[in-house]
Design an enzyme around this catalytic site. Structure first.
Site, mmCIF file in Angstrom:
data_model
loop_
_atom_site.group_PDB
_atom_site.id
_atom_site.type_symbol
_atom_site.label_atom_id
_atom_site.label_comp_id
_atom_site.label_asym_id
_atom_site.label_seq_id
_atom_site.Cartn_x
_atom_site.Cartn_y
_atom_site.Cartn_z
ATOM 1 C CG ASP A 12 -2.011 1.351 1.283
ATOM 2 O OD1 ASP A 12 -2.062 1.536 0.532
ATOM 3 O OD2 ASP A 12 -1.981 1.403 2.705
ATOM 4 C CG ASP A 178 -1.624 2.763 6.188
ATOM 5 O OD1 ASP A 178 -2.010 1.815 5.236
ATOM 6 O OD2 ASP A 178 -2.573 2.846 6.677
#
Length: 230
Positions: A12, A178
């Site tokens: 990400d 996350d």
């Protein structure tokens, strides 16, 4: 128990490699000011980040992480998103920073022979400039933005697309992020998931989502990958 050898590390972006909230918050508040609405504190906006620009805009317009059907018309949201894009284009990357040890960690993983890919929900038009500013453009073999495909995380298709494109089987891939969007996308694609606790997860502990493993800093993540996945 030693984990299965991995070839592909899918990262990400926002909240995992970079802290872009200062720029996103400024662009959000610039949008609200243009629309003659009250701005919000950065810590409030931080909890709205992670589902792509459209959802951030809608959350800002209604002032809540939960946006229910009928609260906004499509025209309202479309116009606000355009104003947001204009504001973000002017400041994107100015106050965005890499998290500690990310630069060194990515290069170490690349040098160790892993293939690195980036799958973000950020609109693709903003991604290359930020990658270039950190000198990371050559590190990633494949890069997908939130609008590169018809769907985005937590849908597993972006991860599957990367695996197909790079001809690497899902069992040899890992999703690193996350937020719940990253962990759910990985789990839905049947690939290992590594969670980072310091990013943007709507105030929720990433460990509640049962990733394969979770870490509180990027260096610990890199060390674990180097010992477990090679």
């Amino acid at each position: 128990m030693t984990a299965v050898k991995k070839e592909l590390l899918i990262f990400d972006f926002d909240g995992t490699l970079i802290d872009s909230v200062p720029d996103l918050a400024q662009a959000t508040n610039d949008m609200l000011t243009t629309l003659e609405k009250a701005p919000y504190p950065i810590d409030t906006i931080r909890n709205w980040v992670g589902n792509g620009s459209r959802m951030l805009v809608e959350r800002a317009l209604v002032g809540s992480v939960e946006v229910t059907e009928g609260q906004l018309t499509q025209d309202e949201a479309d116009h606000a998103e355009k104003v947001f894009f204009d504001a973000y284009a002017k400041i994107s990357g100015k106050n965005t920073v890499a998290y500690p040890n990310v630069d060194e960690g990515l290069k170490k993983l690349k040098q160790a022979g892993f293939t690195l890919a980036l799958v973000t929900n950020k609109p693709m038009q903003f991604v290359p400039k930020i990658l270039e500013s950190f000198g990371w453009s050559e590190l990633f073999t494949e890069v997908l933005g939130g609008d590169s495909l018809p769907v985005k995380k937590p849908d597993p298709e972006p991860l599957r697309y990367v695996c197909r494109t790079l001809q690497i089987a899902p069992e040899h891939a890992v999703m690193i992020g996350d937020s719940k969007n990253d962990i759910l996308a990985g789990q839905n694609a049947n690939i290992d998931t590594l969670g980072l606790s310091y990013g943007y997860n709507y105030g929720r502990d990433i460990r509640e989502l049962n990733p394969t493993q979770a870490f509180d800093d990027f260096q610990s993540l890199v060390d674990w990958i180097m010992t477990q996945y090679q």
